[in-house]
Design a protein around this motif. Structure first.
Motif, short mmCIF file in Angstrom:
data_model
loop_
_atom_site.label_atom_id
_atom_site.label_comp_id
_atom_site.label_asym_id
_atom_site.label_seq_id
_atom_site.Cartn_x
_atom_site.Cartn_y
_atom_site.Cartn_z
N TRP A 40 -24.86 -26.58 22.09
CA TRP A 40 -23.96 -25.23 22.18
C TRP A 40 -24.61 -24.15 20.99
O TRP A 40 -24.55 -24.72 19.80
N GLU A 41 -24.59 -23.08 21.10
CA GLU A 41 -24.81 -22.06 20.14
C GLU A 41 -24.03 -20.91 20.65
O GLU A 41 -24.09 -20.39 21.96
N SER A 42 -23.14 -20.21 19.73
CA SER A 42 -22.24 -19.02 20.13
C SER A 42 -22.25 -18.48 18.60
O SER A 42 -21.97 -18.92 17.59
N GLU A 43 -22.10 -16.89 18.80
CA GLU A 43 -21.73 -16.28 17.66
C GLU A 43 -20.47 -16.11 17.38
O GLU A 43 -20.10 -15.75 16.16
N VAL A 44 -19.50 -16.83 18.49
CA VAL A 44 -18.06 -16.67 18.24
C VAL A 44 -17.79 -17.88 17.48
O VAL A 44 -18.13 -18.96 17.70
N LYS A 45 -16.90 -17.64 16.32
CA LYS A 45 -16.67 -18.57 15.28
C LYS A 45 -15.79 -19.77 15.64
O LYS A 45 -16.16 -20.73 15.23
N GLU A 46 -15.05 -19.44 16.84
CA GLU A 46 -14.41 -20.75 17.46
C GLU A 46 -14.93 -21.56 18.18
O GLU A 46 -14.61 -22.81 18.31
N VAL A 47 -16.23 -21.18 18.48
CA VAL A 47 -17.00 -22.00 19.20
C VAL A 47 -18.41 -22.46 18.15
O VAL A 47 -18.62 -23.86 18.37
N GLY A 48 -19.07 -21.59 17.50
CA GLY A 48 -19.99 -22.11 16.82
C GLY A 48 -21.25 -22.76 17.19
O GLY A 48 -21.51 -22.35 18.37
N VAL A 49 -21.90 -23.61 16.64
CA VAL A 49 -23.18 -24.34 16.93
C VAL A 49 -22.73 -25.89 16.69
O VAL A 49 -22.18 -26.21 15.65
N GLY A 50 -23.34 -26.63 17.78
CA GLY A 50 -23.11 -28.16 17.38
C GLY A 50 -23.43 -28.52 18.67
O GLY A 50 -24.38 -28.25 19.50
N GLU A 51 -23.56 -30.09 18.70
CA GLU A 51 -23.79 -30.87 20.01
C GLU A 51 -22.82 -32.04 20.15
O GLU A 51 -22.17 -32.59 19.10
N GLN A 52 -22.94 -32.59 21.50
CA GLN A 52 -22.22 -33.48 21.77
C GLN A 52 -23.15 -34.87 22.18
O GLN A 52 -23.87 -34.33 23.26
#
Length: 179
Positions: A84-96
């Motif tokens: 996932w990629e998001s500009e929203v700080k609580e979501v951010g960028v990462g993977e599962q």
């Protein structure tokens, strides 16, 4: 002794105290929540094992409707990845990534956060059959906060912070499954 020298000594003492205190603080955290869903274990497990479905009930996925999601591998199998990629700080960028599946019982994940800060954690979702065709679902996340950042662990209230989001996600899952 000059005032600047005194201030410098006090600052050095404060930093030393914090670093020494961090040596004795916990480094690990583990957060877990559960809910009972009025559906048989097979239908609940077969829904939660798919990473794409998790975006339907996860609080984090619903914070940013513009979040970009990508998937690699065969969803619902070991090795499949949801990024996932998001500009929203609580979501951010990462993977599962699904690292292990115990059919009908448990899915284990590796969580790799890239932004707003780099971190790795592990997560799981488990399903357990209960009387009356009900299913107990547990969702957990655990990780390690490296020294000296672990001094923040008690202040961050990880159990409350992550736990509230896990519980909201489980409530969303229950509503979706029982609909």
């Amino acid at each position: 002794m000059g005032i600047i020298k005194k201030i410098l000594i006090i600052l050095i003492l404060i930093v030393a105290i914090v670093l020494i205190a961090a040596l004795f603080m916990p480094k690990k955290y583990a957060v877990e929540r559960e809910i009972t869903i009025n559906k048989p274990v097979d239908s609940v497990f077969n829904y939660v094992k798919y990473l794409k479905n998790q975006n339907e009930f996860s609080v984090w996925a619903n914070i940013d409707p513009k979040m970009k999601s990508t998937y690699k591998g065969t969803d619902g199998t070991v090795g499949s990845i949801s990024a996932w990629e998001s500009e929203v700080k609580e979501v951010g960028v990462g993977e599962q990534e699904i690292t292990k599946i115990t059919k009908g019982k448990r899915i284990d994940f590796a969580l790799r956060f890239k932004k707003p800060m780099e971190d790795n954690a592990v997560g799981f979702m488990s399903t357990e059959s209960e009387a009356g065709n009900q299913t107990k679902v547990k969702w957990g996340i655990s990780g390690v906060m490296p020294y000296p950042m672990n001094i923040m662990l008690p202040i961050m209230k990880m159990d409350e912070m992550i736990g509230n989001d896990l519980q909201k996600g489980l409530n969303n899952l229950k509503a979706k499954m029982e609909d």
